[in-house]
Structures are given as structure tokens and as C-alpha cells.
Write an enzyme that holds these catalytic residues in place. Structure first.
Site, PDB file in Angstrom:
ATOM      1  NE  ARG A 241      -4.247  -1.494   0.137  1.00  0.00           N
ATOM      2  CZ  ARG A 241      -4.351  -2.575  -0.639  1.00  0.00           C
ATOM      3  NH1 ARG A 241      -3.377  -2.880  -1.486  1.00  0.00           N
ATOM      4  NH2 ARG A 241      -5.439  -3.328  -0.594  1.00  0.00           N
ATOM      5  CD  GLU A 270      -2.998   3.256  -5.156  1.00  0.00           C
ATOM      6  OE1 GLU A 270      -4.026   2.574  -5.313  1.00  0.00           O
ATOM      7  OE2 GLU A 270      -1.910   2.781  -4.805  1.00  0.00           O
ATOM      8  CG  HIS A 289      -3.014  -0.716  -6.557  1.00  0.00           C
ATOM      9  ND1 HIS A 289      -3.413  -0.094  -5.399  1.00  0.00           N
ATOM     10  CD2 HIS A 289      -2.956  -2.045  -6.243  1.00  0.00           C
ATOM     11  CE1 HIS A 289      -3.581  -0.983  -4.442  1.00  0.00           C
ATOM     12  NE2 HIS A 289      -3.305  -2.185  -4.936  1.00  0.00           N
TER      13      HIS A 289
HETATM   14  C1  GLV Z   1      -4.747  -5.335  -3.906  1.00  0.00           C
HETATM   15  O1  GLV Z   1      -4.020  -4.412  -3.664  1.00  0.00           O
HETATM   16  C2  GLV Z   1      -5.358  -6.133  -2.899  1.00  0.00           C
HETATM   17  O2  GLV Z   1      -5.310  -5.776  -1.709  1.00  0.00           O
HETATM   18  O3  GLV Z   1      -5.945  -7.172  -3.263  1.00  0.00           O
END
Ligand code: GLV
Length: 334
Positions: A241, A270, A289
Site C-alpha cells: 500500500r 491513487e 496498482h
Molecule cells: C490489492 O491491492 C489487494 O489488496 O488485493
């Protein structure tokens, strides 16, 4: 069909998951590419029996308190769930689930791909060729990178994804250091991994890769002081994260050469702004991401979220319940 439970879904899911969901429940979907605004979420949870959401939706106390008493569960299509106020959900007897396991190998593949890309400057090389800057036929000193084979990797967070990355690192003959809140002795044997404190990991690793969830204790875990401990030749990889890394400090570290490069799939905000100064640096490899983003895995995640929701609405304990204390507040009905 009357009497069917209502599920609100905050984005179109892969077809197989949509079909399964629609065969079981009355489904309403937010069809925009952008997340639904908070006001819509607050309105929808007044009526829905279940909410299927993505990590982009901020399901905070206000949204949860807006929910009607019929809302039984929130099924997140992601393994991380820092966007959901678990405490508020638990107080209200709302089950919260995630999608662990199915994305482990896909995410580890990506983390390792990013590590290799950063080490060998693959994104930079791509830009170089496409921009017509390749003039010398073969340059002895052109776009030189860092070796990966046999180097030291430091894994912060040796959970499912961290240990899957470690398996890949073992295949690359790497020395494996890890830091976690708990020691994983079985894994240490299996992977020849060494448990070290965070400072040692940062000082000794050529590649530092982050695999911890976001929580108050991991926010800005990688800050200026810790970046200063790293080797000048080290690369930092983040697929966990964004807020685990202090981006301002990272910018300074990369710009002033305290570390060599970074690969970032996740960002403090984001989407990150196109004006984020990190994006101006050649030694940053950026992505939006997508670490769990393979066709197969995204379908598996959505199907898992549907099965979690189905269990909740049928009064069973869902397979991937993350707030187990909720069982005391509202025990399953079957
Ligand atoms: C993606 O970042 C997730 O947490 O699945």
C-alpha cells in the site's frame, strides 16, 4: 423475483462472477469506471442486504452508520481492507470479507517482475529506444543496471505474498532476509531465510520489498531515517500500500542518491497526480496498482467475493471473514 436479497456492487465484475451473482440475488451495479461517490454509497447501503466493493471505496464509519439494519455484509474484492472501518462494521454486526490466497502468486510474480525491471532498467530502456535515443550500436556503458542473481533481498512482511516472493528469490540464488512481527521458523528452514530486525534488513539488502498491510503502525514505515540506512546501490519495491512509504522522503532519497532506484505499484494517493515529482525521476519505475492484475486472478478474486457474499446472505460464516469478533455481535443463523 420477489424475496431475493439485494446486493449492491460498486463496479462491473468479470462476467462469470456477475452471472453467478445474478443467478442468486437481485443485483444492482455501479457501471461507471470511477468509484461511486460517497453519497451514492450511503444511499445504497440503506436498502442493500450486501455490498460488494473494491479497495477504492472508502467504507468509513459514516457510510456504515448510514446502512439500514438489513445490511449483513461487505465483501471486498481485494486482500487488503484498510479502506473499510472494521470496528464500525463489527459494532453493527456487519460481516466483512476479503479475497486472500487467490492473488498470492500473481502478486508475487509482479513484485519480482518489478524488482527485475528496476534492477535492469527495463522501463527506462523501453523509453530510450522508443524516443529514438539509441544511437551507439552497442554501448559498453549503456543503461547499466544491478545484478539480481546471488544478491540479498530484504522482505518486509513474510506473510502469504512475502513468502511467495521469497520462493522466487531462492530460485535466483539470493540471500533472503526478512522482517515481520512474528518469526516464521518453518519458512526459515524451507527458504534459508534469516529473521533480522528492520534496521539490519535495510542496511544489508540490495533489494527491499514491502509486503505488509496498511495500518496505523505501518503508515510511513519507510521514512527518511530508514531510507538513510539503505545501501546507495539498493532498490526499493512497493506492491503493498502506498502510504507505507513516505513519498516525500523517498523522492529525496532517489534524487540525492541515498538509494539507487524504486519500483512503485502503489501510491500515497491513487491515482497519483501526474505532477508527483517521483514520476519525473528516471530511477522510478511506476505502475498503477496492478500487481494482482492477471486475467485469471481477477476473475478468481471476484468469484471469491461472490462466494463470501453468498455465505453471508445465507446465514453462514463466510470463508474469508476478517472481523471474527462480529460473530459475537451477530452469530450466523444457520
Ligand atoms: C490489492 O491491492 C489487494 O489488496 O488485493
Amino acid at each position: 423475483m420477489p424475496g431475493r436479497k439485494k446486493v449492491y456492487v460498486t463496479r462491473e465484475l468479470p462476467e462469470k462472477a456477475m452471472e453467478t451473482l445474478e443467478s442468486r440475488f437481485e443485483v444492482e451495479v455501479w457501471r461507471d469506471e470511477m468509484p461511486p461517490p460517497k453519497s451514492i454509497l450511503m444511499e445504497k447501503v440503506k436498502q442493500a442486504d450486501g455490498l460488494i466493493c473494491l479497495l477504492t471505496e472508502k467504507i468509513d464509519r459514516e457510510v456504515i452508520e448510514a446502512a439500514g439494519p438489513q445490511l449483513l455484509g461487505i465483501s471486498q474484492v481485494a486482500v487488503g481492507f484498510d479502506n473499510i472501518d472494521l470496528e464500525a462494521a463489527t459494532e453493527k454486526g456487519i460481516y466483512v470479507t476479503n479475497t486472500p490466497g487467490v492473488l498470492t502468486e500473481t502478486t508475487a510474480d509482479y513484485a519480482f517482475a518489478l524488482l527485475m525491471a528496476v534492477a535492469r532498467r527495463i522501463a527506462e530502456a523501453d523509453r530510450y529506444v522508443k524516443a529514438g535515443r539509441w544511437r551507439v550500436p552497442w554501448g559498453l556503458m549503456m543503461l547499466l543496471g544491478q545484478d539480481v542473481w546471488g544478491k540479498t533481498i530484504g522482505i518486509i512482511g513474510m506473510g502469504r505474498i512475502g513468502s511467495a516472493v521469497a520462493r522466487r528469490a531462492k530460485g535466483m540464488n539470493m540471500r533472503i532476509l526478512y522482517y515481520d512481527l512474528v518469526r516464521r521458523e518453518k519458512l526459515e528452514k524451507e527458504l534459508d531465510a534469516e529473521y533480522v530486525d528492520l534496521e539490519t534488513l535495510l542496511r544489508e539488502s540490495d533489494f527491499v520489498t514491502i509486503h505488509v498491510p496498511l495500518s496505523p503502525s505501518t503508515r510511513h514505515l519507510i521514512n527518511e531515517e530508514r531510507l538513510r540506512l539503505m545501501k546507495r546501490t539498493a532498490c526499493l519495491i512497493n506492491t503493498s500500500r502506498g502510504p507505507v512509504v513516505d513519498e516525500k522522503a523517498l523522492y529525496k532519497a532517489l534524487k540525492e542518491g541515498w538509494i539507487w532506484a524504486a519500483g512503485l505499484d502503489v501510491w500515497e494517493e491513487e491515482p497519483t497526480s501526474p505532477d508527483n515529482p517521483l514520476l519525473k525521476l528516471d530511477n522510478v519505475t511506476a505502475s498503477p496498482h496492478i500487481a494482482s492484475g492477471s486475467i485469471e486472478t481477477r476473475t478468481k478474486m471476484a468469484l471469491m467475493a461472490v462466494e463470501n457474499m453468498t455465505a453471508i446472505l445465507e446465514g453462514r460464516v463466510p470463508p474469508n471473514l476478517v472481523n471474527r469478533e462480529v460473530l459475537k455481535v451477530r452469530p450466523p443463523s444457520s
